[in-house]
Design a protein around this motif. Structure first.
Motif, PDB file in Angstrom:
ATOM      1  N   LEU A 136       0.858  -1.226   0.065  1.00 31.63           N
ATOM      2  CA  LEU A 136      -0.005   0.036  -0.123  1.00 31.63           C
ATOM      3  C   LEU A 136       0.888   1.216  -0.039  1.00 31.63           C
ATOM      4  N   ILE A 148      -0.497  -0.780  -4.461  1.00 33.29           N
ATOM      5  CA  ILE A 148      -1.785  -0.181  -4.482  1.00 33.29           C
ATOM      6  C   ILE A 148      -1.703   1.269  -4.186  1.00 33.29           C
ATOM      7  N   LEU A 169      -2.969   4.927  -2.949  1.00 29.57           N
ATOM      8  CA  LEU A 169      -4.008   5.418  -2.159  1.00 29.57           C
ATOM      9  C   LEU A 169      -3.751   6.973  -2.284  1.00 29.57           C
ATOM     10  N   ILE A 192      -5.554   3.318   5.058  1.00 32.44           N
ATOM     11  CA  ILE A 192      -4.957   2.012   4.958  1.00 32.44           C
ATOM     12  C   ILE A 192      -6.130   1.090   5.500  1.00 32.44           C
ATOM     13  N   ALA A 244      -8.533   0.566   2.664  1.00 36.55           N
ATOM     14  CA  ALA A 244      -8.057  -0.147   1.640  1.00 36.55           C
ATOM     15  C   ALA A 244      -7.938  -1.682   1.904  1.00 36.55           C
ATOM     16  N   LEU A 245      -7.578  -1.977   2.929  1.00 38.98           N
ATOM     17  CA  LEU A 245      -7.739  -3.169   3.287  1.00 38.98           C
ATOM     18  C   LEU A 245      -8.819  -4.028   3.267  1.00 38.98           C
ATOM     19  N   PRO A 249      -2.008  -8.001   0.562  1.00 40.81           N
ATOM     20  CA  PRO A 249      -1.434  -6.805   1.153  1.00 40.81           C
ATOM     21  C   PRO A 249      -0.384  -7.280   2.354  1.00 40.81           C
ATOM     22  N   VAL A 252       3.184  -1.783   4.154  1.00 45.24           N
ATOM     23  CA  VAL A 252       2.779  -0.437   3.938  1.00 45.24           C
ATOM     24  C   VAL A 252       4.167   0.410   3.566  1.00 45.24           C
TER      25      VAL A 252
END
Lengths: 342, 342, 342, 342
Positions: free
Chosen positions: C78, C103, C105, C117, C120-121, C133, C136
């Motif tokens: 992420l 990914i 963001l 975060i 998104a998860l 994932p 980060v």
């Protein structure tokens, strides 16, 4: 009430019959047999072009290999942010391309607009510091069941080609698109450089093809397919399925049925105040918002479908119709909705 | 006279019947169906172990994915220099492992000896400058049709494990090995960490499995398979084939027939002065040296087989028998040899 | 008026002196020398932890190798959509991770928020159909020159770790962050699992380090670095640079100067009605909107800087200060702005 | 008595002086500066050709990136089985090429013969089942210090090109080859498509170059280099080193000294009955067999060198001379040998 996915349906009986009939003699393995060559010729006739076609075992492999034929490891593919290749293939395109980048772009109902492509390309002007856009990939119909008509495809092809990019089409449900638009198959792929053609969702067991309209792009493909573990020894079995599926327009008849069922389903659901269609119903899938309690109740009644998106109070569901969907299933679902205060 | 390959034979009729019978209802896609789960249980019973089994579409994919579960990109696999993974899969192991290295080693008739493994490992003592050996891969039977018995497999496993390596077995023709050795299947894989089990050469259309005996190694495998384009939507069809193939020992009966035909063929050929067997005939394949003019003459008579190696005056050919090979084919070949001065 | 980038400045003279002084004797190659070991100890002291540090030749290599140590090929990272790893490294993370997915963001001024975060998860719940994932990655300072304070870093670490992800920090300009926050270096990396520490933008020629706080993650790193062509034979030269840079807080003094110059520059520019600051000036970079005609005029006056974003009438520029930026350059720029109707 | 490796020597003082002198002004990063462009021109003059040159940070990166420019992931590189790329780079070529295969071939003292190439290529006739040979890679001098003369290089190039393969030369010690053969640099690379030119072993800190003689092959190289983490921000520092190294034939003078020292060393060692030279001493390295007890004794006396191969009673050692090797070191070693019963 089986609306989970069109690939949950069995194969059409004609497909199995075809396999039983051809299952007699020896044949050279790895696609050197007569049926595989016939299948390739059938695709050539279908698309009225000097195509090169390669059978593979899954739609994911078809898409990922097709993209690997179009972009280099330092390349990029412009895709819709909700495209199957971007969110549902566990990174297969990145794997097959040796790490190329998918650039996710917005668009309503899964569709990309030419202006979106143009705007995205304008951001790539830092030379070697950035990946190199080399392809655009679209799904037709989209993952939301919506259609690009022939002119729309050609407009995207025009933008792509003008910037030196190739156009890939994910045709996992191309049959539904051709049936819905009532056009010739070749009209719908004009401008496309590589097509992934799926038949598994349309009535075969599995027989997916990567079809090159720009045959120069196919020069490395035999080794790429073998290396990817996709050169089936007994290729003649998927070839036989594909041949039967295309014969006498079986593929279009099955797709037309699935599309008609989806229209009927949408009409029934639209009658209920609690339900709101979430996308135009152009092919075989219905997307609809409904209260969460209704979704739960339908599940308890035995209805099978996917929850596509979730909000606090309501959910968006996907209901997929297949060649085997019966009117009775739709009426049963409508009754269940009515029962639970739709 | 079709001795080209065992995968040139059609599927056994029982396999097709099984498909016709199961082809009725909806089922969850991607292996979440009942038949796929039954197939996994059947493999568990067969190998008398808490295995995890995953179906894939080709033997190349089975091998390459299995190796990718065992070695890191900076890892190495010790293999026979003539192993299928090393010479016949267009680099699939390198692709699926993200560039791990196959270390080719010698050995008669395709077999690796424990001392060869030990000697090879002794060369890896330069730390980060060298790749890290993490697996040994053997084929049983080998590509020359020869066998490792249970003790030989365990001796290799012992060496591998003592050095921290895993053992992979390419079982594309494991049925022929089990039938030839007349042992239990589980006895032949004792010490093996991951097995590629093939059925395509043994009578199915295609139903290949990656089987983890060390199930901890399988934790990432579902995503690895999906990402590799090997998660078939209609997994229940290969599952049904595998179930039928294993049922009532069909797989062993078919393999035993192929083995018996190879023995008969070898005996016939051995009678001719011009022909010299090139390897012990332990399973379903006969390797033989013959004058080049004889090979050409047999080809002109319509006999199909592979030329395996070439010298100036003579060639080594491979003649493969399958579940469908008939005694008449063998007698026809023997007559043709006699006719052309064998 | 050289505001192009902090890596356009030469190395600080002390760095060159250090090289001249150590350039006498033989030393074991590939980092087995005393200086490299000293450099690792210096980093250990700096971060007050049992770290493992590895020198590499570029910041891109540091980031991409760090991420490759955290995620598998079927994994995902992420990142902020404008992160250097996502837009400015030509796909290096995808290359080094063998195709893992970044990914992208959103977040203001290049910063990721814990809620972003989490949200998104929540989208990753389709099992094997989706990438996994596993990390980060944040830049501190961000690519817009903004800071995460120690608590913010720890909040992100908490979210990441709670979901089983690791936290990577791109510290290409970490010196500027530590100097600006006036905190201890170790306070700013609490919760970070792997740090890319850059010194090239801060006054060395090049000496970038990948620093593992979770040393278990480093077990494969020596081979990963070698395999990536990043194990320099004469590692002692970057090691000597790093040692000198850290000595007597040279690194912080140089960064503090650059930060102060950026503050001064921002203050001067803010006085002009035509110019609008585009982000808080927290470290050594000033982002400002100005009319396109002014940007062109400043370029013609010889001012060097990057155009970061473009609109029809105005542009956002980035002005970077370095350890060598002089007040005179800033005053000259301010005069040029005034001259051209700022 | 430091004979470990030529890369254990420090940089020549002129190299450091050059860095000190150029370390003053700002310059555009990432190779857009004047020095980098000068370095490219210097290489063009040196090789009397329209080359394209790219600086990278290590020899491993130079080799692996060069090969990645020549072969596709499904391609293969023919190499000597003891080549650095095959045994000493931890799989870097496999990494950078996304999994291409190195085909190891035999040859005395690290040299490949044209017939060996021909024979190897004859084995690749199974189409898509096999990887596609696309390059030959040779080291000049070889890892055993032996030379290909200009005619030998051209003979290999002729075979390679006739079969559609490219020729790569690993020139990590090309200076030693040019000095030893007393030829023009360009004569020694005639027929070569891509050269990895090393200077680190020859007196710089690090300044390695990938040089394309067939410039069409370089079209993707800028992105490949960036993506590999090899686009150094302050490229002007290695560029300055390369310029100084090439200036006034410093590179050849340093190499000639190292070569002369190796000849002297070989002559001294050859006088001892217990020592047997293991390869012709043509450049700066001496390979010699000696009793194991002598090797141990020399180590205890403080002599540094590599053990290259081991047998029960004797070992083969490698003694490398560098630009800094002094006659005294050689005499000291000879005395130590004499002392211990050489």
């Amino acid at each position: 009430m089986h609306f989970l996915s069109d690939n949950a349906a069995p194969a059409h009986p004609r497909i199995l019959n075809a396999l039983v009939e051809m299952n007699a003699a020896h044949a050279p393995p790895y696609g050197a047999d007569g049926l595989t060559q016939e299948a390739e010729k059938a695709l050539e006739r279908l698309f009225d072009a000097d195509v090169r076609a390669f059978l593979v075992s899954t739609g994911t492999a078809a898409n990922a290999l097709a993209l690997a034929a179009l972009v280099k490891p330092h390349g990029a593919v412009l895709v819709h942010e909700e495209a199957h290749v971007n969110v549902d293939e566990c990174g297969a395109p990145e794997f097959f391309t040796a790490g190329a980048k998918l650039i996710p772009l917005p668009g309503s109902h899964g569709k990309l607009a030419p202006e979106t492509i143009e705007a995205a390309l304008a951001r790539f002007h830092h030379g070697e510091h950035q990946v190199l856009p080399q392809a655009v990939s679209i799904s037709n119909p989209t993952e939301m069941g919506c259609l690009y008509g022939p002119e729309e495809v050609q407009a995207l092809a025009e933008v792509a080609h003008r910037h030196g990019l190739k156009l890939h089409m994910d045709g996992a449900r191309l049959a539904n698109a051709v049936a819905a638009l009532d056009c010739e198959a070749d009209a719908l792929v004009r401008g496309v450089d590589v097509l992934s053609l799926g038949s598994s969702k349309g009535g075969t067991i599995h027989a997916e093809a990567v079809i090159f309209f720009d045959t120069a792009l196919a020069v490395d493909f035999p080794r790429m397919r073998k290396r990817a573990g996709q050169l089936m020894a007994k290729m003649r079995y998927p070839a036989a399925q594909l041949l039967e599926w295309l014969k006498d327009d079986l593929w279009l008849d099955l797709a037309a049925h699935a599309n008609a069922m989806a229209r009927l389903l949408a009409a029934r659901l639209d009658d209920f105040a609690a339900i709101e269609l979430a996308a135009p119903v152009q092919t075989n899938m219905v997307f609809a918002w409904m209260p969460r309690r209704l979704q739960v109740a339908l599940g308890e009644e035995g209805a099978l479908f996917h929850v596509w998106r979730e909000e606090e109070e309501r959910v968006m569901v996907r209901l997929a119709c297949s060649w085997m969907t019966a009117e009775e299933e739709i009426e049963a679902l409508a009754s269940a909705v009515a029962l639970h205060g739709g």
